[in-house]
Design a protein around this motif. Sequence first.
Motif, PDB file in Angstrom:
ATOM      1  N   PHE A 166      51.706  50.748  21.583  1.00  0.00           N
ATOM      2  CA  PHE A 166      52.698  50.345  20.588  1.00  0.00           C
ATOM      3  C   PHE A 166      53.926  49.706  21.241  1.00  0.00           C
ATOM      4  N   GLU A 167      54.487  50.409  22.229  1.00  0.00           N
ATOM      5  CA  GLU A 167      55.714  49.938  22.872  1.00  0.00           C
ATOM      6  C   GLU A 167      55.717  50.364  24.331  1.00  0.00           C
ATOM      7  N   ARG A 168      56.517  49.644  25.119  1.00  0.00           N
ATOM      8  CA  ARG A 168      56.744  49.996  26.517  1.00  0.00           C
ATOM      9  C   ARG A 168      58.249  50.067  26.771  1.00  0.00           C
ATOM     10  N   GLU A 169      58.642  50.986  27.665  1.00  0.00           N
ATOM     11  CA  GLU A 169      60.045  51.151  28.059  1.00  0.00           C
ATOM     12  C   GLU A 169      60.943  51.262  26.824  1.00  0.00           C
ATOM     13  N   VAL A 170      60.726  52.332  26.051  1.00  0.00           N
ATOM     14  CA  VAL A 170      61.486  52.527  24.823  1.00  0.00           C
ATOM     15  C   VAL A 170      62.358  53.776  24.944  1.00  0.00           C
ATOM     16  N   ARG A 220      53.978  59.669  14.018  1.00  0.00           N
ATOM     17  CA  ARG A 220      55.370  59.843  13.596  1.00  0.00           C
ATOM     18  C   ARG A 220      56.060  60.754  14.605  1.00  0.00           C
ATOM     19  N   ALA A 221      57.221  60.330  15.073  1.00  0.00           N
ATOM     20  CA  ALA A 221      57.995  61.119  16.035  1.00  0.00           C
ATOM     21  C   ALA A 221      59.387  61.386  15.471  1.00  0.00           C
ATOM     22  N   LEU A 248      50.432  63.304  13.672  1.00  0.00           N
ATOM     23  CA  LEU A 248      49.375  62.299  13.814  1.00  0.00           C
ATOM     24  C   LEU A 248      48.494  62.357  12.570  1.00  0.00           C
ATOM     25  N   THR A 249      48.425  61.250  11.840  1.00  0.00           N
ATOM     26  CA  THR A 249      47.613  61.172  10.624  1.00  0.00           C
ATOM     27  C   THR A 249      46.493  60.170  10.844  1.00  0.00           C
ATOM     28  N   VAL A 250      45.245  60.597  10.550  1.00  0.00           N
ATOM     29  CA  VAL A 250      44.073  59.733  10.698  1.00  0.00           C
ATOM     30  C   VAL A 250      43.434  59.574   9.324  1.00  0.00           C
ATOM     31  N   SER A 251      43.047  58.345   8.993  1.00  0.00           N
ATOM     32  CA  SER A 251      42.577  58.022   7.643  1.00  0.00           C
ATOM     33  C   SER A 251      41.322  58.772   7.243  1.00  0.00           C
ATOM     34  N   ASN A 252      40.467  59.134   8.215  1.00  0.00           N
ATOM     35  CA  ASN A 252      39.210  59.812   7.882  1.00  0.00           C
ATOM     36  C   ASN A 252      38.801  60.713   9.040  1.00  0.00           C
ATOM     37  N   GLY A 253      38.487  61.958   8.707  1.00  0.00           N
ATOM     38  CA  GLY A 253      38.024  62.895   9.728  1.00  0.00           C
ATOM     39  C   GLY A 253      36.551  62.761  10.035  1.00  0.00           C
ATOM     40  N   GLU A 306      57.939  55.620  13.477  1.00  0.00           N
ATOM     41  CA  GLU A 306      56.532  55.636  13.066  1.00  0.00           C
ATOM     42  C   GLU A 306      55.825  54.409  13.632  1.00  0.00           C
ATOM     43  N   TRP A 307      54.585  54.622  14.063  1.00  0.00           N
ATOM     44  CA  TRP A 307      53.757  53.539  14.585  1.00  0.00           C
ATOM     45  C   TRP A 307      52.383  53.627  13.910  1.00  0.00           C
ATOM     46  N   ARG A 308      51.939  52.517  13.330  1.00  0.00           N
ATOM     47  CA  ARG A 308      50.621  52.478  12.699  1.00  0.00           C
ATOM     48  C   ARG A 308      49.611  51.885  13.674  1.00  0.00           C
ATOM     49  N   PHE A 309      48.348  52.340  13.535  1.00  0.00           N
ATOM     50  CA  PHE A 309      47.325  51.877  14.469  1.00  0.00           C
ATOM     51  C   PHE A 309      45.978  51.730  13.785  1.00  0.00           C
TER      52      PHE A 309
END
Length: 287
Positions: free
Chosen positions: A226-230, A190-191, A172-177, A239-242
């Motif tokens: 991001f997704e359902r039933e995957v 990222r998985a 899990l990457t966050v742009s700013n702490g 990878e999913w961006r948020f």
Amino acid sequence: MLSRFRRPQADLSIHVDTTELRPGGELEARVVLLPESDFHVRQGTIALVCTENYVQKTSSQYGTHYSRKRQTLYNMEESFLNDVTVRNGLPHSTDVRLAVPPDALPTMNGIKVSHVEPGITWEVTAFLDVAGARDIRCEQQVIIRRPHATDDDVSPRPVVAQTKHEQCALTLTVSNGDARSGDTLEGDLRAEMLQDVTAEEVRAALVRSENFGNEQKNRTVDEVTFEREVSLRPGHVREWRFKLDVGQVGVPSLNTEKSSVRWLVKAWLTRNMRRDLRIEQEIRVDV
């Protein structure tokens, strides 16, 4: 002679030049005493007081009980009367200047627990220690607000969390702490899959976790699905961006002896009838 169980007949009041202050500022206050009888004051004080209100949760065979507890975090006190007899109809007033500490905690109101309203409060109090009778007290609430940071005050500080489950490795990457009111946090989940996983949902959220005393309350500030039933297969990398909105911050990050407020970016792969695959990263949030 006054009874020690009886309050002297008098009007005690506090007048302040402002009810909103910032850390490092000063408050001008006037204490006014209007006696309606004669009585002796051993000491009169005025103080700027910061109080932490927190929850004490007690469980027994009869159920769960919540009570409010208080702890003084700051007390700046000035004396304005010493060993004096006040007379009926003769008013007394004193002007006092009180300093707010530079590191003052801001006023904040936590999530209500039963009838208890936890948080951090500030007030100006006046107190008369009366000989042979009940003491006299009054208070005036004030609000401490931290100044809003500007863009020049804060440089982005990306933060990364990693967790390895039997089924996958999550990053899990966050742009700013560090964040503040009005900010938008960007990041990605990222998985790296190690086993077959069927997820009902893949989502991320910004959560405020409050522990005022020994009772925890969580509030979801923003959330994205991001997704359902995957279905995810071994060897695959997804990878999913948020983006998550911080909104207006009324309860910033906090850590005292009795309480804490933590802001967490969380992500989940939720599964039916199985343990969710989770990861989280704490950030520091101010007003």
